[in-house]
Design a protein around this motif. Sequence first.
Motif, PDB file in Angstrom:
ATOM      1  N   ALA A 113     -40.209 -11.704 -31.358  1.00 47.27           N
ATOM      2  CA  ALA A 113     -39.925 -11.517 -29.931  1.00 47.27           C
ATOM      3  C   ALA A 113     -40.784 -12.439 -29.070  1.00 47.27           C
ATOM      4  N   GLN A 114     -42.052 -12.606 -29.427  1.00 52.45           N
ATOM      5  CA  GLN A 114     -42.925 -13.509 -28.656  1.00 52.45           C
ATOM      6  C   GLN A 114     -42.438 -14.949 -28.746  1.00 52.45           C
ATOM      7  N   LYS A 115     -42.030 -15.366 -29.930  1.00 53.17           N
ATOM      8  CA  LYS A 115     -41.508 -16.725 -30.119  1.00 53.17           C
ATOM      9  C   LYS A 115     -40.246 -16.919 -29.258  1.00 53.17           C
ATOM     10  N   LEU A 116     -39.340 -15.961 -29.311  1.00 54.44           N
ATOM     11  CA  LEU A 116     -38.100 -16.046 -28.532  1.00 54.44           C
ATOM     12  C   LEU A 116     -38.382 -16.037 -27.033  1.00 54.44           C
ATOM     13  N   TRP A 117     -39.343 -15.211 -26.604  1.00 51.44           N
ATOM     14  CA  TRP A 117     -39.717 -15.144 -25.179  1.00 51.44           C
ATOM     15  C   TRP A 117     -40.177 -16.521 -24.695  1.00 51.44           C
ATOM     16  N   ARG A 118     -41.056 -17.148 -25.477  1.00 47.82           N
ATOM     17  CA  ARG A 118     -41.563 -18.473 -25.098  1.00 47.82           C
ATOM     18  C   ARG A 118     -40.444 -19.505 -25.010  1.00 47.82           C
ATOM     19  N   GLN A 119     -39.376 -19.307 -25.785  1.00 48.38           N
ATOM     20  CA  GLN A 119     -38.231 -20.215 -25.767  1.00 48.38           C
ATOM     21  C   GLN A 119     -37.225 -19.872 -24.670  1.00 48.38           C
ATOM     22  N   GLY A 120     -37.449 -18.751 -23.970  1.00 45.80           N
ATOM     23  CA  GLY A 120     -36.522 -18.345 -22.918  1.00 45.80           C
ATOM     24  C   GLY A 120     -35.260 -17.683 -23.445  1.00 45.80           C
ATOM     25  N   GLN A 121     -35.290 -17.211 -24.680  1.00 48.41           N
ATOM     26  CA  GLN A 121     -34.133 -16.552 -25.291  1.00 48.41           C
ATOM     27  C   GLN A 121     -34.284 -15.042 -25.127  1.00 48.41           C
ATOM     28  N   PHE A 122     -34.040 -14.585 -23.906  1.00 45.29           N
ATOM     29  CA  PHE A 122     -34.385 -13.209 -23.553  1.00 45.29           C
ATOM     30  C   PHE A 122     -33.451 -12.172 -24.165  1.00 45.29           C
ATOM     31  N   TRP A 123     -32.187 -12.475 -24.307  1.00 45.23           N
ATOM     32  CA  TRP A 123     -31.293 -11.509 -24.961  1.00 45.23           C
ATOM     33  C   TRP A 123     -31.727 -11.315 -26.416  1.00 45.23           C
ATOM     34  N   GLU A 124     -32.146 -12.403 -27.046  1.00 41.42           N
ATOM     35  CA  GLU A 124     -32.589 -12.327 -28.425  1.00 41.42           C
ATOM     36  C   GLU A 124     -33.893 -11.543 -28.561  1.00 41.42           C
ATOM     37  N   VAL A 125     -34.741 -11.571 -27.532  1.00 40.90           N
ATOM     38  CA  VAL A 125     -35.951 -10.732 -27.519  1.00 40.90           C
ATOM     39  C   VAL A 125     -35.531  -9.267 -27.621  1.00 40.90           C
ATOM     40  N   HIS A 126     -34.567  -8.900 -26.801  1.00 37.47           N
ATOM     41  CA  HIS A 126     -34.027  -7.536 -26.811  1.00 37.47           C
ATOM     42  C   HIS A 126     -33.530  -7.178 -28.212  1.00 37.47           C
ATOM     43  N   GLU A 127     -32.769  -8.064 -28.812  1.00 37.07           N
ATOM     44  CA  GLU A 127     -32.211  -7.805 -30.144  1.00 37.07           C
ATOM     45  C   GLU A 127     -33.299  -7.685 -31.209  1.00 37.07           C
ATOM     46  N   ALA A 128     -34.348  -8.490 -31.098  1.00 37.41           N
ATOM     47  CA  ALA A 128     -35.434  -8.464 -32.082  1.00 37.41           C
ATOM     48  C   ALA A 128     -36.220  -7.161 -32.028  1.00 37.41           C
ATOM     49  N   LEU A 129     -36.406  -6.620 -30.823  1.00 47.09           N
ATOM     50  CA  LEU A 129     -37.254  -5.428 -30.659  1.00 47.09           C
ATOM     51  C   LEU A 129     -36.510  -4.103 -30.765  1.00 47.09           C
ATOM     52  N   GLU A 130     -35.221  -4.101 -30.528  1.00 45.82           N
ATOM     53  CA  GLU A 130     -34.502  -2.820 -30.476  1.00 45.82           C
ATOM     54  C   GLU A 130     -34.612  -1.986 -31.756  1.00 45.82           C
ATOM     55  N   PRO A 131     -34.446  -2.564 -32.958  1.00 56.68           N
ATOM     56  CA  PRO A 131     -34.578  -1.723 -34.162  1.00 56.68           C
ATOM     57  C   PRO A 131     -35.968  -1.080 -34.287  1.00 56.68           C
ATOM     58  N   LEU A 132     -37.000  -1.817 -33.916  1.00 59.36           N
ATOM     59  CA  LEU A 132     -38.360  -1.266 -33.960  1.00 59.36           C
ATOM     60  C   LEU A 132     -38.518  -0.162 -32.932  1.00 59.36           C
ATOM     61  N   TRP A 133     -38.034  -0.402 -31.718  1.00 61.39           N
ATOM     62  CA  TRP A 133     -38.133   0.587 -30.643  1.00 61.39           C
ATOM     63  C   TRP A 133     -37.570   1.934 -31.080  1.00 61.39           C
ATOM     64  N   LEU A 134     -36.461   1.912 -31.800  1.00 64.89           N
ATOM     65  CA  LEU A 134     -35.820   3.157 -32.241  1.00 64.89           C
ATOM     66  C   LEU A 134     -36.702   3.960 -33.191  1.00 64.89           C
ATOM     67  N   LYS A 135     -37.646   3.281 -33.863  1.00 65.99           N
ATOM     68  CA  LYS A 135     -38.526   3.947 -34.831  1.00 65.99           C
ATOM     69  C   LYS A 135     -39.852   4.409 -34.221  1.00 65.99           C
ATOM     70  N   LEU A 136     -40.205   3.878 -33.059  1.00 66.44           N
ATOM     71  CA  LEU A 136     -41.514   4.169 -32.458  1.00 66.44           C
ATOM     72  C   LEU A 136     -41.507   5.476 -31.688  1.00 66.44           C
ATOM     73  N   SER A 137     -42.703   5.925 -31.339  1.00 69.91           N
ATOM     74  CA  SER A 137     -42.842   7.112 -30.492  1.00 69.91           C
ATOM     75  C   SER A 137     -43.997   6.894 -29.521  1.00 69.91           C
ATOM     76  N   GLY A 138     -44.094   7.775 -28.552  1.00 75.26           N
ATOM     77  CA  GLY A 138     -45.204   7.770 -27.615  1.00 75.26           C
ATOM     78  C   GLY A 138     -45.300   6.503 -26.782  1.00 75.26           C
ATOM     79  N   SER A 139     -46.536   6.098 -26.500  1.00 71.05           N
ATOM     80  CA  SER A 139     -46.761   4.954 -25.615  1.00 71.05           C
ATOM     81  C   SER A 139     -46.270   3.639 -26.223  1.00 71.05           C
ATOM     82  N   ASP A 140     -46.278   3.521 -27.550  1.00 70.35           N
ATOM     83  CA  ASP A 140     -45.750   2.307 -28.175  1.00 70.35           C
ATOM     84  C   ASP A 140     -44.251   2.191 -27.937  1.00 70.35           C
ATOM     85  N   ARG A 141     -43.560   3.308 -27.975  1.00 71.70           N
ATOM     86  CA  ARG A 141     -42.117   3.317 -27.693  1.00 71.70           C
ATOM     87  C   ARG A 141     -41.860   2.949 -26.235  1.00 71.70           C
ATOM     88  N   GLU A 142     -42.650   3.506 -25.326  1.00 72.72           N
ATOM     89  CA  GLU A 142     -42.485   3.199 -23.903  1.00 72.72           C
ATOM     90  C   GLU A 142     -42.738   1.719 -23.627  1.00 72.72           C
TER      91      GLU A 142
END
Length: 113
Positions: free
Chosen positions: A15-44
């Motif tokens: 996600a950091q690599k994609l962010w630096r490249q300006g590929q913001f939709w891909e940032v969303h795609e890279a993080l979404e599977p992880l987000w679904l597994k997280l909880s608490g402040s890390d999820r937020e």
Amino acid sequence: MQNSHLLGMPEYIEAQKLWRQGQFWEVHEALEPLWLKLSGSDRELTHGIILLAAALHKARTNPRGGWRNFEKALKHLESLPETHQGIRVGVLVEEVRRALLQGPPYRPDFPLL
């Protein structure tokens, strides 16, 4: 020193690599599977970053939609400390706000500690 285990996860590295490249939709795609597994402040945090990336992507064709996603992101990030998991949350929010106000070619930084 704050725990920053999220930044070492493959999803955040990508996600950091994609962010630096300006590929913001891909940032969303890279993080979404992880987000679904997280909880608490890390999820937020992760949800907020996903929405910030979506805001930047959407603003390219629909500035109002970009601002809507930005406002949604703030709801997830406002309860977090200024820095969390090695990410300067407050600076990140201001970077995205500046990008939305200025538009391209300004590319917001992904500020780390």
